[in-house]
Design an enzyme around this catalytic site. Structure first.
Site, PDB file in Angstrom:
ATOM      1  N   LEU A 255     -28.141  -3.082  44.300  1.00 45.54           N
ATOM      2  CA  LEU A 255     -27.742  -2.872  42.909  1.00 45.54           C
ATOM      3  C   LEU A 255     -26.264  -2.512  42.928  1.00 45.54           C
ATOM      4  O   LEU A 255     -25.836  -1.690  43.746  1.00 45.54           O
ATOM      5  CB  LEU A 255     -28.529  -1.719  42.283  1.00 45.54           C
ATOM      6  CG  LEU A 255     -29.852  -2.018  41.584  1.00 45.54           C
ATOM      7  CD1 LEU A 255     -30.485  -0.720  41.090  1.00 45.54           C
ATOM      8  CD2 LEU A 255     -29.651  -2.966  40.419  1.00 45.54           C
ATOM      9  N   ASP A 256     -25.475  -3.105  42.037  1.00 46.76           N
ATOM     10  CA  ASP A 256     -24.055  -2.771  41.959  1.00 46.76           C
ATOM     11  C   ASP A 256     -23.866  -1.282  41.697  1.00 46.76           C
ATOM     12  O   ASP A 256     -24.722  -0.647  41.064  1.00 46.76           O
ATOM     13  CB  ASP A 256     -23.384  -3.562  40.831  1.00 46.76           C
ATOM     14  CG  ASP A 256     -23.351  -5.061  41.108  1.00 46.76           C
ATOM     15  OD1 ASP A 256     -23.450  -5.447  42.285  1.00 46.76           O
ATOM     16  OD2 ASP A 256     -23.219  -5.836  40.141  1.00 46.76           O
ATOM     17  N   PRO A 257     -22.739  -0.704  42.152  1.00 49.67           N
ATOM     18  CA  PRO A 257     -22.459   0.710  41.836  1.00 49.67           C
ATOM     19  C   PRO A 257     -22.528   1.002  40.341  1.00 49.67           C
ATOM     20  O   PRO A 257     -22.949   2.084  39.929  1.00 49.67           O
ATOM     21  CB  PRO A 257     -21.042   0.907  42.382  1.00 49.67           C
ATOM     22  CG  PRO A 257     -20.946  -0.065  43.516  1.00 49.67           C
ATOM     23  CD  PRO A 257     -21.726  -1.273  43.064  1.00 49.67           C
ATOM     24  N   LEU A 258     -22.134   0.028  39.513  1.00 51.06           N
ATOM     25  CA  LEU A 258     -22.177   0.190  38.061  1.00 51.06           C
ATOM     26  C   LEU A 258     -23.606   0.316  37.538  1.00 51.06           C
ATOM     27  O   LEU A 258     -23.839   0.893  36.476  1.00 51.06           O
ATOM     28  CB  LEU A 258     -21.498  -1.020  37.399  1.00 51.06           C
ATOM     29  CG  LEU A 258     -21.564  -1.134  35.878  1.00 51.06           C
ATOM     30  CD1 LEU A 258     -20.560  -0.184  35.236  1.00 51.06           C
ATOM     31  CD2 LEU A 258     -21.304  -2.561  35.413  1.00 51.06           C
ATOM     32  N   ALA A 259     -24.570  -0.214  38.286  1.00 53.04           N
ATOM     33  CA  ALA A 259     -25.959  -0.275  37.817  1.00 53.04           C
ATOM     34  C   ALA A 259     -26.733   0.984  38.181  1.00 53.04           C
ATOM     35  O   ALA A 259     -26.450   1.657  39.166  1.00 53.04           O
ATOM     36  CB  ALA A 259     -26.653  -1.499  38.406  1.00 53.04           C
TER      37      ALA A 259
END
Length: 305
Positions: A47-51
């Site tokens: 999962l992206d850091p943003l997610a």
């Protein structure tokens, strides 16, 4: 003075983490691994850091089945920021272009059907896919852009949950390999104003939902009170992610031969596909595949948990 090597524990199971904002998937995994003091660990897709949201973390014997969770369908909620595009197709990138937002809710509802069902996506440069052994995101950071082959993905659900001014909140159920950033960017282009992902939350991974997750803060609080073993209570069985697979229970003799690598017959076996297997005591002992001759061939076996 020589440093004493930390002896890790042999623990098995799955912890469903609600991944916090700003963490990479691996950083979240290593944090929980430390709280458990687990010997072996792995996650089921980045999962992206943003997610934020559902991130199944596998420990011990459960790591043998992480690929099947990686291949499972996913669910997301995302907030699309209309009127801008960025280098990364999310809020962490630099703005590439700004355009006025002249669309309304009806316009968005009208374009969404074009992105339902089987669609083609070109993976973003800022992704973990590799070219000649190099992750694309590293090439992108160096200013390189390489050609990427389109990939077929399936969008089972795409629904507008809310629209306000220049933002649209969407619910997405999709197949593995779907890039939500690319989906939002493509919707933005279809609307003529551009868009990027401002927020992203994974709501489902295979059979797992947000309601089943635990936060990092909860794990840390339990660890502070009771240490590594106190965190064990959050471990789910290693086959938790395979609950929709057919289940077979072997006799004591069949289990013995099967655990030693020999295919065996089972009276209730399906005609084809993958199956979960329990021994005569109801203990999960691995997964198998139904062969053409009807026998169950072992594919992944586990030690006693």
């Amino acid at each position: 003075m020589a440093q004493v090597k930390r002896i890790r524990r042999n623990v098995s199971g799955i912890i469903l983490l609600d991944k916090p904002l700003g963490f990479t998937s691996n950083a979240a995994l290593q944090k929980v691994r430390w709280l458990l003091n687990a010997e072996k660990a792995g996650h089921t897709g980045s999962l992206d850091p943003l997610a934020t949201g559902v991130l199944p973390l596998c420990f011990g014997e459960a790591t043998k089945f992480s690929q099947y969770l990686l291949d499972s369908d996913k669910g997301y909620e995302t907030l699309a920021q209309l009127g801008k595009t960025t280098t990364t197709a999310d809020a962490e990138g630099e703005v590439l272009q700004e355009r006025p937002v002249t669309v309304g809710q009806a316009d968005i509802e009208a374009v969404l059907p074009k992105f339902r069902g089987q669609i083609s996506q070109i993976p973003p440069m800022y992704s973990a896919l590799k070219r000649d052994g190099q992750p694309l995101y590293k090439l992108a950071r160096a200013g390189e852009v390489v050609e990427r082959e389109p990939r077929s993905v399936t969008i089972a659900r795409l629904e507008l949950l809310a629209f306000e001014g220049d933002t649209a909140r969407l619910a997405v159920d999709c197949s593995k390999g779907t890039y939500i950033r690319t989906l939002v960017e493509d919707i933005g282009e279809q609307l003529g104003c551009g868009a990027y992902v401002a927020e992203l939350r994974r709501t489902q991974a295979g059979p797992f939902t947000l309601a089943q997750t635990v936060t990092l803060e909860e794990l840390e609080a339990v660890h502070a009170e009771g240490g590594n073993e106190a965190v064990d209570r959050f471990l789910m069985p290693s086959d938790s992610g395979l609950q929709d697979w057919p289940l077979l229970q072997f006799s004591e003799a069949s289990a013995f031969y099967w655990l030693n690598g020999q295919p065996v017959r089972a009276p209730d076996a399906p005609k084809f596909g993958m199956v979960r297997v329990q021994d005569h005591n109801g203990r999960f002992i691995g997964i198998g595949e139904v062969s053409e001759d009807g026998r169950i061939a072992p594919r992944r076996l586990i030690r006693s948990e």
